[in-house]
Design a protein around this motif. Sequence first.
Motif, PDB file in Angstrom:
ATOM      1  N   ARG A 165       0.843  -1.163  -0.100  1.00 37.03           N
ATOM      2  CA  ARG A 165       0.213  -0.006   0.036  1.00 37.03           C
ATOM      3  C   ARG A 165       0.785   1.101  -0.072  1.00 37.03           C
ATOM      4  O   ARG A 165       0.634   2.128  -0.504  1.00 37.03           O
ATOM      5  CB  ARG A 165      -0.931   0.077   1.187  1.00 37.03           C
ATOM      6  CG  ARG A 165      -1.924  -1.041   1.162  1.00 37.03           C
ATOM      7  CD  ARG A 165      -2.731  -1.084   2.471  1.00 37.03           C
ATOM      8  NE  ARG A 165      -3.702   0.182   2.269  1.00 37.03           N
ATOM      9  CZ  ARG A 165      -4.247   0.607   3.510  1.00 37.03           C
ATOM     10  NH1 ARG A 165      -4.154   0.166   4.501  1.00 37.03           N
ATOM     11  NH2 ARG A 165      -5.053   1.716   3.341  1.00 37.03           N
ATOM     12  N   LEU A 166       1.985   1.009   0.607  1.00 37.00           N
ATOM     13  CA  LEU A 166       2.962   2.451   0.737  1.00 37.00           C
ATOM     14  C   LEU A 166       3.419   2.660  -0.630  1.00 37.00           C
ATOM     15  O   LEU A 166       3.394   3.779  -1.210  1.00 37.00           O
ATOM     16  CB  LEU A 166       3.997   2.180   1.841  1.00 37.00           C
ATOM     17  CG  LEU A 166       4.825   3.216   2.162  1.00 37.00           C
ATOM     18  CD1 LEU A 166       4.067   4.443   2.642  1.00 37.00           C
ATOM     19  CD2 LEU A 166       6.157   2.699   3.036  1.00 37.00           C
ATOM     20  N   ASN A 167       3.921   1.471  -1.302  1.00 38.73           N
ATOM     21  CA  ASN A 167       4.278   1.722  -2.650  1.00 38.73           C
ATOM     22  C   ASN A 167       3.380   2.249  -3.569  1.00 38.73           C
ATOM     23  O   ASN A 167       3.608   3.273  -4.491  1.00 38.73           O
ATOM     24  CB  ASN A 167       5.014   0.629  -3.409  1.00 38.73           C
ATOM     25  CG  ASN A 167       6.350   0.127  -2.537  1.00 38.73           C
ATOM     26  OD1 ASN A 167       7.359   1.051  -2.522  1.00 38.73           O
ATOM     27  ND2 ASN A 167       6.801  -0.927  -2.045  1.00 38.73           N
ATOM     28  N   GLU A 168       2.233   1.956  -3.421  1.00 50.23           N
ATOM     29  CA  GLU A 168       1.228   2.214  -4.330  1.00 50.23           C
ATOM     30  C   GLU A 168       0.936   3.929  -3.940  1.00 50.23           C
ATOM     31  O   GLU A 168       0.557   4.699  -4.932  1.00 50.23           O
ATOM     32  CB  GLU A 168      -0.249   1.580  -4.106  1.00 50.23           C
ATOM     33  CG  GLU A 168      -0.290   0.332  -4.537  1.00 50.23           C
ATOM     34  CD  GLU A 168      -1.156  -0.487  -4.166  1.00 50.23           C
ATOM     35  OE1 GLU A 168      -2.292   0.097  -3.622  1.00 50.23           O
ATOM     36  OE2 GLU A 168      -1.479  -1.655  -4.511  1.00 50.23           O
ATOM     37  N   ARG A 169       0.742   4.303  -2.775  1.00 53.33           N
ATOM     38  CA  ARG A 169       0.647   5.481  -2.467  1.00 53.33           C
ATOM     39  C   ARG A 169       1.624   6.635  -2.993  1.00 53.33           C
ATOM     40  O   ARG A 169       1.365   7.754  -3.114  1.00 53.33           O
ATOM     41  CB  ARG A 169       0.481   5.562  -0.794  1.00 53.33           C
ATOM     42  CG  ARG A 169      -0.779   5.276  -0.322  1.00 53.33           C
ATOM     43  CD  ARG A 169      -2.070   6.305  -0.245  1.00 53.33           C
ATOM     44  NE  ARG A 169      -3.254   5.693   0.302  1.00 53.33           N
ATOM     45  CZ  ARG A 169      -3.532   6.112   1.618  1.00 53.33           C
ATOM     46  NH1 ARG A 169      -2.524   7.004   2.097  1.00 53.33           N
ATOM     47  NH2 ARG A 169      -4.464   5.745   2.229  1.00 53.33           N
ATOM     48  N   LEU A 170       2.772   6.116  -3.041  1.00 51.84           N
ATOM     49  CA  LEU A 170       4.035   6.942  -3.416  1.00 51.84           C
ATOM     50  C   LEU A 170       4.260   6.937  -4.524  1.00 51.84           C
ATOM     51  O   LEU A 170       5.225   7.569  -5.145  1.00 51.84           O
ATOM     52  CB  LEU A 170       5.265   6.231  -2.377  1.00 51.84           C
ATOM     53  CG  LEU A 170       4.978   6.530  -0.893  1.00 51.84           C
ATOM     54  CD1 LEU A 170       6.224   6.186  -0.238  1.00 51.84           C
ATOM     55  CD2 LEU A 170       4.863   7.832  -0.523  1.00 51.84           C
ATOM     56  N   ALA A 171       3.646   6.003  -5.684  1.00 62.56           N
ATOM     57  CA  ALA A 171       4.180   5.621  -7.084  1.00 62.56           C
ATOM     58  C   ALA A 171       4.358   6.942  -7.810  1.00 62.56           C
ATOM     59  O   ALA A 171       5.056   7.468  -8.456  1.00 62.56           O
ATOM     60  CB  ALA A 171       3.349   4.697  -7.534  1.00 62.56           C
ATOM     61  N   HIS A 172       3.346   8.059  -7.556  1.00 66.63           N
ATOM     62  CA  HIS A 172       3.111   9.300  -8.343  1.00 66.63           C
ATOM     63  C   HIS A 172       3.212  10.550  -7.660  1.00 66.63           C
ATOM     64  O   HIS A 172       2.723  11.620  -8.042  1.00 66.63           O
ATOM     65  CB  HIS A 172       1.852   9.177  -9.152  1.00 66.63           C
ATOM     66  CG  HIS A 172       1.562   7.721  -9.999  1.00 66.63           C
ATOM     67  ND1 HIS A 172       2.456   7.710 -11.211  1.00 66.63           N
ATOM     68  CD2 HIS A 172       0.760   6.930  -9.770  1.00 66.63           C
ATOM     69  CE1 HIS A 172       2.178   6.476 -11.334  1.00 66.63           C
ATOM     70  NE2 HIS A 172       1.142   5.868 -10.557  1.00 66.63           N
ATOM     71  N   GLU A 177       6.083  17.193   0.459  1.00 67.15           N
ATOM     72  CA  GLU A 177       4.866  17.230   1.267  1.00 67.15           C
ATOM     73  C   GLU A 177       3.949  16.147   0.840  1.00 67.15           C
ATOM     74  O   GLU A 177       3.164  15.670   1.805  1.00 67.15           O
ATOM     75  CB  GLU A 177       4.400  18.461   1.389  1.00 67.15           C
ATOM     76  CG  GLU A 177       5.226  19.495   1.736  1.00 67.15           C
ATOM     77  CD  GLU A 177       6.521  20.034   0.892  1.00 67.15           C
ATOM     78  OE1 GLU A 177       7.343  20.517   1.367  1.00 67.15           O
ATOM     79  OE2 GLU A 177       6.423  19.710  -0.419  1.00 67.15           O
ATOM     80  N   GLU A 178       3.883  15.987  -0.174  1.00 69.43           N
ATOM     81  CA  GLU A 178       2.554  14.823  -1.022  1.00 69.43           C
ATOM     82  C   GLU A 178       3.196  13.583  -0.407  1.00 69.43           C
ATOM     83  O   GLU A 178       2.373  12.705  -0.093  1.00 69.43           O
ATOM     84  CB  GLU A 178       2.563  15.149  -2.340  1.00 69.43           C
ATOM     85  CG  GLU A 178       1.459  14.119  -2.709  1.00 69.43           C
ATOM     86  CD  GLU A 178       1.498  14.242  -4.339  1.00 69.43           C
ATOM     87  OE1 GLU A 178       0.510  13.320  -5.105  1.00 69.43           O
ATOM     88  OE2 GLU A 178       2.181  14.863  -4.910  1.00 69.43           O
ATOM     89  N   MET A 179       4.603  13.182  -0.394  1.00 70.05           N
ATOM     90  CA  MET A 179       4.983  12.057  -0.033  1.00 70.05           C
ATOM     91  C   MET A 179       4.640  12.023   1.301  1.00 70.05           C
ATOM     92  O   MET A 179       4.235  10.772   1.945  1.00 70.05           O
ATOM     93  CB  MET A 179       6.569  11.896  -0.150  1.00 70.05           C
ATOM     94  CG  MET A 179       7.086  10.733   0.202  1.00 70.05           C
ATOM     95  SD  MET A 179       7.547  10.341   1.830  1.00 70.05           S
ATOM     96  CE  MET A 179       8.941  11.663   2.005  1.00 70.05           C
ATOM     97  N   ARG A 180       4.959  12.803   2.384  1.00 71.06           N
ATOM     98  CA  ARG A 180       4.651  12.801   3.717  1.00 71.06           C
ATOM     99  C   ARG A 180       3.186  12.396   3.980  1.00 71.06           C
ATOM    100  O   ARG A 180       2.865  11.633   4.687  1.00 71.06           O
ATOM    101  CB  ARG A 180       5.281  14.041   4.353  1.00 71.06           C
ATOM    102  CG  ARG A 180       5.004  14.124   5.833  1.00 71.06           C
ATOM    103  CD  ARG A 180       5.447  15.276   6.550  1.00 71.06           C
ATOM    104  NE  ARG A 180       4.388  16.456   5.850  1.00 71.06           N
ATOM    105  CZ  ARG A 180       4.773  17.576   5.845  1.00 71.06           C
ATOM    106  NH1 ARG A 180       5.777  18.284   6.331  1.00 71.06           N
ATOM    107  NH2 ARG A 180       3.823  18.493   5.043  1.00 71.06           N
ATOM    108  N   ASP A 181       2.579  13.508   3.395  1.00 70.36           N
ATOM    109  CA  ASP A 181       1.062  13.201   3.455  1.00 70.36           C
ATOM    110  C   ASP A 181       0.348  12.026   3.155  1.00 70.36           C
ATOM    111  O   ASP A 181      -0.692  11.623   3.561  1.00 70.36           O
ATOM    112  CB  ASP A 181       0.134  14.366   2.759  1.00 70.36           C
ATOM    113  CG  ASP A 181       0.677  15.789   3.397  1.00 70.36           C
ATOM    114  OD1 ASP A 181       1.221  15.863   4.419  1.00 70.36           O
ATOM    115  OD2 ASP A 181       0.403  16.846   2.720  1.00 70.36           O
TER     116      ASP A 181
END
Length: 531
Positions: A165-172, A177-181
Amino acid sequence: MRNYFDDLGTLGSVYETVDWAATPLGPVASWSEALVTTVDLMTKTRFPVTLMWGPELVLVYNEAFVPLIADKHPSALGTPARDVFPEAWPLIGPMLHGVLDGNDATWVEDEYVPLHRRGFLEECYFTFSYSPVRGRDNRVEGVMDIAAETTEEVLSRRRLQLLSRLNERLAHVELPEEMRDNALPLLRAAAHDFPEADIRLSTVGGAAAGPVPDDPAEVVALGYGVLETRGDRRVARLPLSSSDAGEQCLLVVTLSPFLALDDDYLGFLRLVAAALREALERVRVRSAERHMAEVQRGMSEAFQRSLLPRFIRSQRPEVAVRYQPAVELAQIGGDWYDLFELSDGSLTVVIGDVAGHDQQAAAAMAEVRNMLRGVAYTMHPDAPGQVLRGVDRVMLATAQDIVATAVLAQVSGDGRGPLTLRWSNAGHPPPVLIEPDGRTRLLEDAPDLLLGVDATTSRGDHCVTLPPGTTVVLYTDGLIERRGVPVAEGLAWIVEVLRDCHRLGVEELCDHLLRSSVAAEDDIALLVLRA
């Protein structure tokens, strides 16, 4: 029973040391036939098995069961289950007494059973079954527990899901700040692994924010990052990025006090940090790529605009022009417009497009535009079709690898009555005529061959009278063409968009067309004139 204990393997000597007479089970010689038989069966399997016997549910277990209880062995032998497992008794106590009272066997899978077996209360999971053991009178004398620890499988499954799930959320993600959020809600929801989690995007020298505790911390290096231990609290700080100025981004997590600090736990922590670090690196690379592309785009657009003529203000016709580059960064093309007065005061306007979308296309556009100007001045007052034939000859003689579309139009009149528009079309989308009353139509006489293909091709001329208030719109195909959409639909679209636009000024009309063409994928050159 001496020989019996000899058959217990490494547990035999431990069984010998237990004062069974002091336990609720009594001397081994007094054990019931059911107990002796079941113990004999239990010791001959390599599957973890324990017996909880009698009303006190006293433990007797085989060698395979020892790793499941770890430090509880050997004191657990001959001890009531309630005393061995006080931390788990609220869960297992009712189940055991239910079976002891004659209920059916139980079955639970991947059940959370907290155990204090390695010096701390540990998060553990088991698949197990409690089964009744009956004596000759069919009375339940004890409970057999056949168990398998599934802690490793449960934790691995849980951690794999988090990483996925983390990799999916961080893919794009596009910004730190978007990475952190995107990441923090997932990490904070994983409270079993990380009771507390934070991502600090800017910490000087990796220093922690907040007050420094009075009590000293035991600090251990983790390969990269450190683990600080203060009492029962363990905090891991792992760098996610660093700059030459010494600033760092940090992952700061509190580790669970209920999990062993083993290679699996630390490896999982490193994988989480690696996912965040890679996301930040992608953000950095994308940011650099965007910046470079924007610089290239600005340079390219400035180059292309420098090739277009300055606007020539004329009382009649009124003229407005626009050039809009393609959406893609650093993409320029061969679209152009031109307008110039000839020696008799007539106005020549051109809209054209050289094939391609790069600097070569833009350079070719400038070459064709200059050719056309020169030929038009030289051949004036010849008709537009003859001028385009002259351009064909020059292109095939000097620029054989260039192909272009164009509409060349000449506007003439005495400035008081209607104007006359004469034009020739070399493979270009047809102009649109807006009548003074708002009606629209295409000036769609069949276009001739593209420029630069055949010097002997004939080129037709067309003529239309422009009463005062009549508007003519010339444009390149980027305004009407869409991927997968027939050109005919694009032409119908522009006619509809321009319907009843006769009250708009020529500048407003240009802006209206560009706003309406929100999905444009190509450069757009636009020229609007009004009689």
